[in-house]
Design a protein around this motif. Structure first.
Motif, PDB file in Angstrom:
ATOM      1  N   PRO A   1       0.806  -1.225   0.000  1.00 52.25           N
ATOM      2  CA  PRO A   1       0.000   0.000   0.000  1.00 52.25           C
ATOM      3  C   PRO A   1       0.837   1.274   0.000  1.00 52.25           C
ATOM      4  O   PRO A   1       0.510   2.225  -0.712  1.00 52.25           O
ATOM      5  CB  PRO A   1      -0.843  -0.099   1.271  1.00 52.25           C
ATOM      6  CG  PRO A   1      -0.373  -1.289   2.010  1.00 52.25           C
ATOM      7  CD  PRO A   1       0.439  -2.133   1.105  1.00 52.25           C
ATOM      8  N   ASP A   2       1.913   1.310   0.769  1.00 52.84           N
ATOM      9  CA  ASP A   2       2.725   2.525   0.791  1.00 52.84           C
ATOM     10  C   ASP A   2       3.352   2.788  -0.572  1.00 52.84           C
ATOM     11  O   ASP A   2       3.450   3.934  -1.021  1.00 52.84           O
ATOM     12  CB  ASP A   2       3.849   2.403   1.850  1.00 52.84           C
ATOM     13  CG  ASP A   2       3.267   2.489   3.258  1.00 52.84           C
ATOM     14  OD1 ASP A   2       2.079   2.882   3.374  1.00 52.84           O
ATOM     15  OD2 ASP A   2       3.985   2.150   4.225  1.00 52.84           O
ATOM     16  N   GLY A   3       3.787   1.723  -1.218  1.00 49.06           N
ATOM     17  CA  GLY A   3       4.375   1.861  -2.560  1.00 49.06           C
ATOM     18  C   GLY A   3       3.359   2.410  -3.545  1.00 49.06           C
ATOM     19  O   GLY A   3       3.654   3.325  -4.334  1.00 49.06           O
ATOM     20  N   PHE A   4       2.111   1.871  -3.489  1.00 48.05           N
ATOM     21  CA  PHE A   4       1.062   2.351  -4.401  1.00 48.05           C
ATOM     22  C   PHE A   4       0.768   3.832  -4.158  1.00 48.05           C
ATOM     23  O   PHE A   4       0.679   4.632  -5.087  1.00 48.05           O
ATOM     24  CB  PHE A   4      -0.228   1.545  -4.236  1.00 48.05           C
ATOM     25  CG  PHE A   4      -1.434   2.277  -4.741  1.00 48.05           C
ATOM     26  CD1 PHE A   4      -1.640   2.439  -6.116  1.00 48.05           C
ATOM     27  CD2 PHE A   4      -2.339   2.862  -3.856  1.00 48.05           C
ATOM     28  CE1 PHE A   4      -2.739   3.156  -6.583  1.00 48.05           C
ATOM     29  CE2 PHE A   4      -3.434   3.578  -4.322  1.00 48.05           C
ATOM     30  CZ  PHE A   4      -3.632   3.733  -5.687  1.00 48.05           C
ATOM     31  N   TYR A   5       0.652   4.177  -2.873  1.00 51.68           N
ATOM     32  CA  TYR A   5       0.284   5.557  -2.536  1.00 51.68           C
ATOM     33  C   TYR A   5       1.350   6.525  -3.040  1.00 51.68           C
ATOM     34  O   TYR A   5       1.048   7.571  -3.629  1.00 51.68           O
ATOM     35  CB  TYR A   5       0.080   5.678  -1.023  1.00 51.68           C
ATOM     36  CG  TYR A   5      -0.656   6.938  -0.639  1.00 51.68           C
ATOM     37  CD1 TYR A   5      -2.050   6.997  -0.725  1.00 51.68           C
ATOM     38  CD2 TYR A   5       0.044   8.078  -0.224  1.00 51.68           C
ATOM     39  CE1 TYR A   5      -2.724   8.164  -0.401  1.00 51.68           C
ATOM     40  CE2 TYR A   5      -0.630   9.246   0.099  1.00 51.68           C
ATOM     41  CZ  TYR A   5      -2.009   9.290   0.019  1.00 51.68           C
ATOM     42  OH  TYR A   5      -2.683  10.437   0.327  1.00 51.68           O
TER      43      TYR A   5
ATOM     44  N   LEU B   1       1.109   6.967  -6.762  1.00 56.96           N
ATOM     45  CA  LEU B   1      -0.003   7.850  -7.127  1.00 56.96           C
ATOM     46  C   LEU B   1       0.388   9.316  -6.936  1.00 56.96           C
ATOM     47  O   LEU B   1       0.178  10.152  -7.807  1.00 56.96           O
ATOM     48  CB  LEU B   1      -1.227   7.489  -6.282  1.00 56.96           C
ATOM     49  CG  LEU B   1      -2.517   8.238  -6.558  1.00 56.96           C
ATOM     50  CD1 LEU B   1      -3.014   7.953  -7.974  1.00 56.96           C
ATOM     51  CD2 LEU B   1      -3.600   7.834  -5.548  1.00 56.96           C
ATOM     52  N   ILE B   2       0.941   9.618  -5.776  1.00 56.48           N
ATOM     53  CA  ILE B   2       1.314  10.998  -5.476  1.00 56.48           C
ATOM     54  C   ILE B   2       2.453  11.467  -6.391  1.00 56.48           C
ATOM     55  O   ILE B   2       2.413  12.550  -6.963  1.00 56.48           O
ATOM     56  CB  ILE B   2       1.752  11.131  -3.986  1.00 56.48           C
ATOM     57  CG1 ILE B   2       0.620  10.713  -3.036  1.00 56.48           C
ATOM     58  CG2 ILE B   2       2.214  12.569  -3.678  1.00 56.48           C
ATOM     59  CD1 ILE B   2      -0.677  11.460  -3.218  1.00 56.48           C
ATOM     60  N   ASP B   3       3.432  10.589  -6.580  1.00 55.48           N
ATOM     61  CA  ASP B   3       4.570  10.938  -7.441  1.00 55.48           C
ATOM     62  C   ASP B   3       4.125  11.232  -8.869  1.00 55.48           C
ATOM     63  O   ASP B   3       4.686  12.088  -9.539  1.00 55.48           O
ATOM     64  CB  ASP B   3       5.592   9.789  -7.476  1.00 55.48           C
ATOM     65  CG  ASP B   3       6.478   9.795  -6.236  1.00 55.48           C
ATOM     66  OD1 ASP B   3       6.371  10.776  -5.455  1.00 55.48           O
ATOM     67  OD2 ASP B   3       7.243   8.837  -6.043  1.00 55.48           O
TER      68      ASP B   3
ATOM     69  N   ASN C   1      -6.867  12.993 -12.567  1.00 56.53           N
ATOM     70  CA  ASN C   1      -7.742  12.232 -11.659  1.00 56.53           C
ATOM     71  C   ASN C   1      -9.013  11.779 -12.369  1.00 56.53           C
ATOM     72  O   ASN C   1      -9.467  10.652 -12.186  1.00 56.53           O
ATOM     73  CB  ASN C   1      -8.113  13.077 -10.440  1.00 56.53           C
ATOM     74  CG  ASN C   1      -6.946  13.212  -9.474  1.00 56.53           C
ATOM     75  OD1 ASN C   1      -5.971  12.475  -9.573  1.00 56.53           O
ATOM     76  ND2 ASN C   1      -7.054  14.165  -8.555  1.00 56.53           N
ATOM     77  N   CYS C   2      -9.573  12.682 -13.155  1.00 55.22           N
ATOM     78  CA  CYS C   2     -10.792  12.314 -13.884  1.00 55.22           C
ATOM     79  C   CYS C   2     -10.512  11.164 -14.846  1.00 55.22           C
ATOM     80  O   CYS C   2     -11.291  10.222 -14.953  1.00 55.22           O
ATOM     81  CB  CYS C   2     -11.336  13.514 -14.659  1.00 55.22           C
ATOM     82  SG  CYS C   2     -12.025  14.781 -13.592  1.00 55.22           S
TER      83      CYS C   2
END
Lengths: 539, 66
Positions: B12-16, B19-21, B35-36
């Motif tokens: 989960p931390d890797g995914f998050y 996403l942010i990166d 995002n859309c």
């Protein structure tokens, strides 16, 4: 005054009822001589019912207005004998292209299937259409069009309506067994019966311009989202007859309609769109806003509503006039059976049932297109743009892209006139669906299925000849059309579209909709389905 | 099929972070557009209207939390 069109002027004649010399009671009075009222008059005449048409004006539509006519409307006019002229004059098209900024994002073909008599869609200025309909009415002794006759009052009785009519010679009253109100979105008749007309009004303003131009663009529908020549808004280009092109510009909510219709505002917009290499002349300009709303009931006593008087939609999808023509298609045969005492008066309530469903379907489609084209918030606009950007390289996004869902007849899936399927079919022509055309041969000549259906109920049966000529319920007869005996399916297209195997039998209504279908020809079942389709419950 | 509400993402931390990166160098507007697109891409992957309806309702905050 238009450059490519001279408006006819129809002569006002005093009505004979004004001098009291003739019996003053008519089977049907149609209010409004627009495309729907004129279609209604032809529809009734084709069924042997005389109709008086009242119109408060004395010419055809000013401006091109209704523009795109879909296959189903053309099929109805073909039944009424005037589709050839409309198709010949109109511009047939089936390809639509959607651009985002300056890139083509999506392209659709309305009729990828061939072998239909009528094209998918034609564009034709409303005044040409009305002229063709009026020309056909000229050949119909049963239709009596009265110009400069304005309905100013209405009184309902149990079995008739009394209309007060104003003419240049004063007011008189006219009695009708049935009134069909085709007097448009601002219907006076609707006001007079006190009907509710509710829905959603949209704030965005649009500019329609007709321009005269010799241009080599193909006859396609081109729709732009946020084009470089008209940033942050949408634009639409359609070809019409006589080298006239229709251009629509979305102007937004704050546009000033009086300013925007001035040629000095309109011409630069069009020049930005077309580029300097095209010479054009401005033919007609209109600024409009639209609403999506419908009447609460298509029937008020002896008054029936059809066309824009009953429902108003956004222009995206060409659903306005097309839906109105289908109203008349649905109404004509029902009223004929009731007037001639062949069906109970209750049959008329199926008009509201079936066309109400169609109106809701049209409103839904039209509202959805409007929400896509004119997003109401920054976020919905972002979703819209996301769809448009994805559509270039992502097939999945293309079905989400909505520049108007073009008019198709709404099937009456749950209509009380249908006899639900008990057998299994590999064909989309379930009860409540309009019949698909197919090329056939009759007497060794090429012909089309829909032209064989005539004006009444038809039993279409495949392969096996029953030893009957007709099947009747009371006074209502269905004629029997046998594929393999009366008509030949020489190319197999009819059988494919109807999943026709030996014994397959369809009961088809006078408006060319399927009422019932079976895998076996069974006279009792057909009789029961016929009774149901005319609301004669004691079969 | 029901909407999955139990943890289903490996790392989960890797995914998050991913996403942010992915939006780190974007303007707010570009990130919102992305995002859309992401919503639409994932929605198409899910496909099931019932699951999508449940997800929309949960995201709106109108369904009960676990």
């Amino acid at each position: 005054m238009l450059k490519t069109y001279k408006f006819p002027k129809f002569e006002y004649r005093p009505s004979p009822e004004q001098s009291g010399a003739v019996p003053n009671r008519h089977a049907v009075v149609v209010v409004g001589a627009g495309p729907i009222g004129l279609t209604a008059a032809l529809e009734f005449a084709s069924r042997g019912i005389s109709a008086v048409v009242l119109d408060d004006n004395d010419t055809v539509s000013v401006g091109s207005r209704a523009l795109a006519y879909a296959k189903r409307s053309l099929e109805v006019w073909d039944r009424l004998g005037c589709a050839d002229r409309v198709v010949e004059k109109g511009v047939s098209w089936k390809v639509g292209k959607v651009f985002f900024r300056n890139e083509l994002r999506y392209q659709f073909d309305l009729l990828p299937e061939t072998d239909h008599k009528m094209p998918a869609m034609i564009n034709l200025q409303q005044y040409y259409l009305e002229e063709s309909l009026i020309e056909e009415i000229g050949r119909q002794p049963l239709v009596d069009v009265r110009w400069k006759h304005k309905v100013v009052g209405l009184k309902q009785a149990n079995d008739h309506v009394v209309l007060s009519v104003e003419t240049p010679d004063g007011e008189f009253s006219l009695t009708a067994d049935w009134v069909v109100a085709c007097d448009g979105a601002n219907s006076d008749v609707r006001e007079m019966v006190g009907a509710k007309f509710s829905g959603q009004a949209f704030q965005d303003r649009f500019l329609i311009a007709d321009v005269v131009m010799k241009a080599g663009f193909p006859p396609e529908r081109w729709f732009w989202f946020d084009p470089p020549f008209h940033r942050n808004q949408s634009a639409l280009l359609h070809r019409q007859a006589s080298d006239v092109w229709r251009i629509d510009f979305q102007l937004g909510q704050d546009a000033d309609p009086d300013e925007e219709r001035k040629p000095e505002r309109v011409i630069p917009r069009i020049r930005a769109m077309l580029g300097d290499e095209h010479n054009f002349e401005l033919e007609w300009v209109s600024i409009y806003q639209f609403a999506c709303r419908r009447i609460d009931d298509f029937r008020y006593g002896r008054v029936l509503f059809a066309g824009d008087s009953a429902h108003q939609v956004s222009p995206f999808g060409g659903r306005g006039a097309n839906t109105g023509v289908q109203d008349i298609d649905n109404l004509g045969w029902k009223l004929r059976l009731i007037i001639d005492g062949e069906a109970p008066i209750g049959l008329i309530d199926s008009y509201n049932e079936e066309r109400g469903v169609a109106a809701d379907d049209n409103l839904l489609n039209s509202t959805r297109s409007t929400d896509f084209i004119t997003p109401k918030s920054a976020t919905s606009r972002r979703y819209r743009d996301a769809v448009l950007e994805l559509a270039a390289n992502n097939e999945f996004a293309r079905p989400l892209l909505n520049s108007g869902r073009l008019s198709r007849p709404t099937p009456y899936v749950n209509s009380s006139l249908n006899t639900p399927d008990e057998d299994v079919f590999d064909s989309r022509l379930a009860p409540g669906t309009n019949c698909e055309d197919a090329p056939i041969r009759r007497n060794a000549e090429e012909a089309w299925l829909l032209n064989q259906l005539g004006n009444g109920f038809v039993v279409l049966t495949f392969g096996v000849s029953p030893d009957l000529e007709t099947i009747a319920h009371g006074l209502v007869k269905a004629s029997i059309l046998v594929v393999g005996r009366d008509i030949e399916d020489c190319r197999g297209i009819l059988c494919a579209r109807y999943d026709g195997r030996p014994g397959t039998t369809y009961l088809i209504r006078p408006d060319q909709y399927v009422a019932a279908r079976w895998r076996q020809f069974d006279a009792d079942n057909i009789r029961k389905a016929l009774a149901r389709a005319i609301r004669c419950c004691r079969g | 099929m029901d909407l999955l509400t139990k943890p289903n993402i490996a790392d989960p931390d890797g995914f998050y972070q991913e996403l942010i990166d992915s939006q780190r160098d974007m303007t707010e507007e570009a990130a919102e557009l992305m995002n859309c697109k992401l919503v639409l891409i994932l929605a198409n992957h899910v496909g099931d209207r019932g699951v999508l309806r449940e997800a929309i309702s949960r995201a709106r905050g109108s369904s009960t939390e676990d």
